[in-house]
Design a protein around this motif. Structure first.
Motif, PDB file in Angstrom:
ATOM      1  N   LEU A  53     -15.080  -2.226  13.200  1.00 16.65           N
ATOM      2  CA  LEU A  53     -15.977  -1.407  13.575  1.00 16.65           C
ATOM      3  C   LEU A  53     -16.236  -1.679  15.285  1.00 16.65           C
ATOM      4  O   LEU A  53     -15.764  -3.062  15.516  1.00 16.65           O
ATOM      5  CB  LEU A  53     -17.483  -1.832  13.193  1.00 16.65           C
ATOM      6  CG  LEU A  53     -17.553  -1.447  11.802  1.00 16.65           C
ATOM      7  CD1 LEU A  53     -18.890  -1.643  11.172  1.00 16.65           C
ATOM      8  CD2 LEU A  53     -17.032  -0.034  11.244  1.00 16.65           C
ATOM      9  N   ARG A  54     -16.416  -0.742  15.972  1.00 18.08           N
ATOM     10  CA  ARG A  54     -16.348  -0.875  17.698  1.00 18.08           C
ATOM     11  C   ARG A  54     -17.562  -0.231  18.193  1.00 18.08           C
ATOM     12  O   ARG A  54     -18.116   0.859  17.557  1.00 18.08           O
ATOM     13  CB  ARG A  54     -14.851  -0.335  18.106  1.00 18.08           C
ATOM     14  CG  ARG A  54     -13.613  -0.951  17.293  1.00 18.08           C
ATOM     15  CD  ARG A  54     -12.437  -0.383  18.025  1.00 18.08           C
ATOM     16  NE  ARG A  54     -11.196  -0.859  17.341  1.00 18.08           N
ATOM     17  CZ  ARG A  54     -10.617  -0.026  16.278  1.00 18.08           C
ATOM     18  NH1 ARG A  54     -10.968   1.129  16.132  1.00 18.08           N
ATOM     19  NH2 ARG A  54      -9.515  -0.553  15.875  1.00 18.08           N
ATOM     20  N   GLY A  55     -17.873  -0.744  19.452  1.00 19.84           N
ATOM     21  CA  GLY A  55     -18.721  -0.080  20.267  1.00 19.84           C
ATOM     22  C   GLY A  55     -18.585  -0.619  21.685  1.00 19.84           C
ATOM     23  O   GLY A  55     -17.886  -1.569  22.146  1.00 19.84           O
ATOM     24  N   ILE A  66      -5.959   4.170  10.472  1.00 19.30           N
ATOM     25  CA  ILE A  66      -6.642   5.476  10.991  1.00 19.30           C
ATOM     26  C   ILE A  66      -7.713   4.936  11.718  1.00 19.30           C
ATOM     27  O   ILE A  66      -8.689   4.180  11.418  1.00 19.30           O
ATOM     28  CB  ILE A  66      -6.963   6.202   9.804  1.00 19.30           C
ATOM     29  CG1 ILE A  66      -5.801   6.597   8.780  1.00 19.30           C
ATOM     30  CG2 ILE A  66      -7.707   7.486  10.179  1.00 19.30           C
ATOM     31  CD1 ILE A  66      -4.734   7.486   9.193  1.00 19.30           C
ATOM     32  N   ASP A  67      -7.831   5.519  13.210  1.00 22.08           N
ATOM     33  CA  ASP A  67      -8.713   5.239  13.789  1.00 22.08           C
ATOM     34  C   ASP A  67      -9.615   6.398  14.240  1.00 22.08           C
ATOM     35  O   ASP A  67      -8.956   7.451  14.324  1.00 22.08           O
ATOM     36  CB  ASP A  67      -8.429   4.499  15.295  1.00 22.08           C
ATOM     37  CG  ASP A  67      -7.942   3.202  14.990  1.00 22.08           C
ATOM     38  OD1 ASP A  67      -8.419   2.291  14.915  1.00 22.08           O
ATOM     39  OD2 ASP A  67      -6.471   3.156  15.094  1.00 22.08           O
ATOM     40  N   VAL A 118      -9.460  10.806  17.013  1.00 22.46           N
ATOM     41  CA  VAL A 118      -8.753  10.377  15.810  1.00 22.46           C
ATOM     42  C   VAL A 118      -7.106  10.067  15.975  1.00 22.46           C
ATOM     43  O   VAL A 118      -6.559  10.780  16.925  1.00 22.46           O
ATOM     44  CB  VAL A 118      -8.798  11.210  14.698  1.00 22.46           C
ATOM     45  CG1 VAL A 118      -8.288  12.759  15.024  1.00 22.46           C
ATOM     46  CG2 VAL A 118      -8.356  11.029  13.593  1.00 22.46           C
ATOM     47  N   GLN A 119      -6.832   8.944  15.461  1.00 25.16           N
ATOM     48  CA  GLN A 119      -5.490   8.699  15.644  1.00 25.16           C
ATOM     49  C   GLN A 119      -4.840   7.855  14.398  1.00 25.16           C
ATOM     50  O   GLN A 119      -5.495   7.453  13.593  1.00 25.16           O
ATOM     51  CB  GLN A 119      -4.947   7.707  16.807  1.00 25.16           C
ATOM     52  CG  GLN A 119      -5.586   6.470  16.542  1.00 25.16           C
ATOM     53  CD  GLN A 119      -5.123   5.422  18.018  1.00 25.16           C
ATOM     54  OE1 GLN A 119      -5.092   5.990  18.905  1.00 25.16           O
ATOM     55  NE2 GLN A 119      -4.759   4.235  17.658  1.00 25.16           N
ATOM     56  N   ALA A 126     -14.226   3.102  14.702  1.00 25.04           N
ATOM     57  CA  ALA A 126     -13.799   2.461  13.502  1.00 25.04           C
ATOM     58  C   ALA A 126     -12.444   2.480  13.224  1.00 25.04           C
ATOM     59  O   ALA A 126     -11.634   3.574  13.503  1.00 25.04           O
ATOM     60  CB  ALA A 126     -14.840   2.893  12.221  1.00 25.04           C
ATOM     61  N   GLY A 127     -11.805   1.518  12.737  1.00 23.46           N
ATOM     62  CA  GLY A 127     -10.410   1.500  12.206  1.00 23.46           C
ATOM     63  C   GLY A 127     -10.307   1.126  10.751  1.00 23.46           C
ATOM     64  O   GLY A 127     -10.933   0.213  10.169  1.00 23.46           O
ATOM     65  N   TRP A 128      -9.723   1.923  10.055  1.00 24.97           N
ATOM     66  CA  TRP A 128      -9.515   1.739   8.705  1.00 24.97           C
ATOM     67  C   TRP A 128      -7.847   1.782   8.274  1.00 24.97           C
ATOM     68  O   TRP A 128      -7.132   2.386   8.611  1.00 24.97           O
ATOM     69  CB  TRP A 128      -9.967   2.921   8.020  1.00 24.97           C
ATOM     70  CG  TRP A 128      -9.803   2.980   6.495  1.00 24.97           C
ATOM     71  CD1 TRP A 128      -9.932   1.876   5.760  1.00 24.97           C
ATOM     72  CD2 TRP A 128      -9.208   4.007   5.461  1.00 24.97           C
ATOM     73  NE1 TRP A 128      -9.678   2.426   4.104  1.00 24.97           N
ATOM     74  CE2 TRP A 128      -9.217   3.451   4.159  1.00 24.97           C
ATOM     75  CE3 TRP A 128      -8.602   5.364   5.844  1.00 24.97           C
ATOM     76  CZ2 TRP A 128      -9.020   4.275   3.115  1.00 24.97           C
ATOM     77  CZ3 TRP A 128      -8.251   6.181   4.849  1.00 24.97           C
ATOM     78  CH2 TRP A 128      -8.316   5.649   3.353  1.00 24.97           C
ATOM     79  N   THR A 129      -7.507   0.293   7.562  1.00 25.24           N
ATOM     80  CA  THR A 129      -6.130   0.218   7.192  1.00 25.24           C
ATOM     81  C   THR A 129      -6.249  -0.097   5.627  1.00 25.24           C
ATOM     82  O   THR A 129      -6.349  -1.271   5.259  1.00 25.24           O
ATOM     83  CB  THR A 129      -5.805  -1.442   7.814  1.00 25.24           C
ATOM     84  OG1 THR A 129      -6.204  -1.280   9.330  1.00 25.24           O
ATOM     85  CG2 THR A 129      -4.273  -1.466   7.779  1.00 25.24           C
TER      86      THR A 129
END
Length: 431
Positions: free
Chosen positions: A346-348, A388-389, A425-426, A378-381
């Motif tokens: 998670l990011r902010g 996926i970010d 999204v990336q 958020a980044g999901w691996t």
């Protein structure tokens, strides 16, 4: 009457798109080259090595990626401007009258800004990368009956950059990177001119300009890790000199009243313009507090004072020499990330960007002021090879007052309140 009042319109039509944007960083500079970076408001852009987007953030960072990867994504821009207390004037043969027209702040169409990167380690020290992204750009479309149309009613500018890059890692602490940038610029700009015989939008003249150019630049980056938990990054992006060439089309532009009656200009001609887009220096630090928390901060210096004077050569025989007087600016950002588990991060972040536009030169094409930004991401691996970010940013500006006047009596005043929703999204695939 003469064609003199059309000079500023032509100057703006050729270059003001290279001096305006409602959407992103200061003036027309875009931030949209990384969604993983967007989640922290691009804090740590030159020091936080996450994926292939480091090709843009800091070419030296490629050396700290352990395997080949492709990163690609897009940002989606939803911008709006509230225009209030607007008024305008225009010349007639009997004197100056008020300009009638719309007060529509919905002049920025929804826009996608894509990007893509490839990184390939060559050996333990050398890495190669390639990035394609948009460092600058804008679209503004007020409509033909906009009350400030004589100072610009349509702008469409696009700059696409391709950057082949090499990095060299001296040891576990220090790396350097260098990239050459090939930049293509193209744009279509339009402004209206008043008709003193009939002060109505339907009788206006139109000046439409199209132009393009290709130019070269370069990026240099350094990364230093004094300790394993702390990374310092420094990136220099060079200025780029453009010589735009294209066409000027003038339609129904009033030129005076002679013995034979009113004279209107309906001609096409060549046009060219030399402009320099500024260099930037980006410094940031990333510090890993523990296995879960990472903090980052950064500051970027943009030498906007290079954008000072516009001299336009054109086939219509007009002498155009327009002062811009931009000022150098700073951008600041701070962010943090939290690793929930091996699959989720998670990011902010928050950021503040100074505007290079001085109050005296702010126009409807450049109704921008200092801006603030907050972001989450958020980044999901799901598997080690794929991440996926996604990110969201809200950007709002200080109130921007526009007060423009021409010697012939044309003027426009308004207050702008600008804001922006930015979605990103990336995907990164490692192999």
């Amino acid at each position: 009457m003469s064609f003199r009042y059309n000079r500023l319109s032509l100057a703006i039509a050729l270059v003001s798109a290279a001096a305006s944007s409602q959407a992103m960083a200061g003036a027309f500079q875009l931030q949209e080259q990384s969604v993983s970076g967007q989640g922290t408001s691009w804090a740590g852009r030159s020091s936080n090595v996450q994926d292939g987007s480091i090709v843009f953030g800091n070419p030296a960072g490629m050396s700290f990626l352990d395997r080949a990867q492709v990163t690609a994504g897009t940002h989606y821009i939803d911008a709006s401007s509230d225009i209030s207390n607007d008024s305008g004037t225009q010349p007639t043969l009997a004197g100056v009258v008020g300009t009638q027209g719309s007060t529509d702040g919905d002049m920025i169409p929804h826009k996608a800004v894509p990007f893509g990167y490839y990184v390939q380690p060559i050996n333990d020290r050398w890495s190669f990368g390639l990035g394609v992204y948009a460092p600058f750009g804008l679209v503004t479309d007020y409509g033909d009956d906009f009350k400030g149309r004589y100072f610009g009613n349509y702008s469409d500018l696009e700059i696409i950059t391709a950057q082949p890059t090499l990095s060299y890692r001296f040891n576990d602490k220090f790396a350097i990177g260098f990239g050459v940038t090939y930049n293509h610029i193209k744009g279509e700009l339009e402004s209206k001119t008043p008709n003193p015989l009939n002060p109505a939008a339907s009788s206006d003249g139109t000046v439409n300009v199209k132009g393009n150019d290709d130019a070269w630049g370069y990026n240099i980056g350094l990364i230093y890790r004094p300790v394993e938990s702390t990374t310092l990054g420094l990136t220099y992006r060079s200025k780029v000199d453009y010589h735009l060439t294209g066409d000027v089309d003038a339609s129904n532009v009033f030129g005076g009243v002679g013995a034979g009656g009113a004279v209107f200009l309906n001609r096409s001609g060549d046009a060219s313009l030399d402009i320099t887009l500024p260099e930037t220096i980006d410094f940031s630090v990333t510090h890993q507090l523990d296995d879960r928390w990472t903090v980052m901060a950064g500051a970027t210096y943009v030498r906007w004072s290079r954008f000072d004077q516009l001299v336009v050569d054109n086939g219509l025989g007009l002498d155009i020499n327009e002062q811009q007087d931009y000022r150098d600016t700073w951008q600041y950002a701070a962010g943090l990330s939290y690793k929930v588990n091996p699959a989720w991060t998670l990011r902010g972040g928050i950021a503040y960007d100074q505007s290079p536009v001085k109050d005296a030169h702010r126009s409807p094409r450049v109704p921008t002021a200092n801006r603030n930004l907050v972001s989450i991401g958020a980044g999901w691996t799901p598997i080690p090879d794929l991440t996926i970010d996604a990110a969201y940013s809200y950007i709002w500006e200080d109130r921007a007052d526009v007060d423009q006047q021409k010697a012939n009596g044309t003027s426009y005043k308004a207050e702008y309140d600008n804001s922006l929703n930015l979605f990103g999204v990336q995907a990164t695939y490692r192999f």
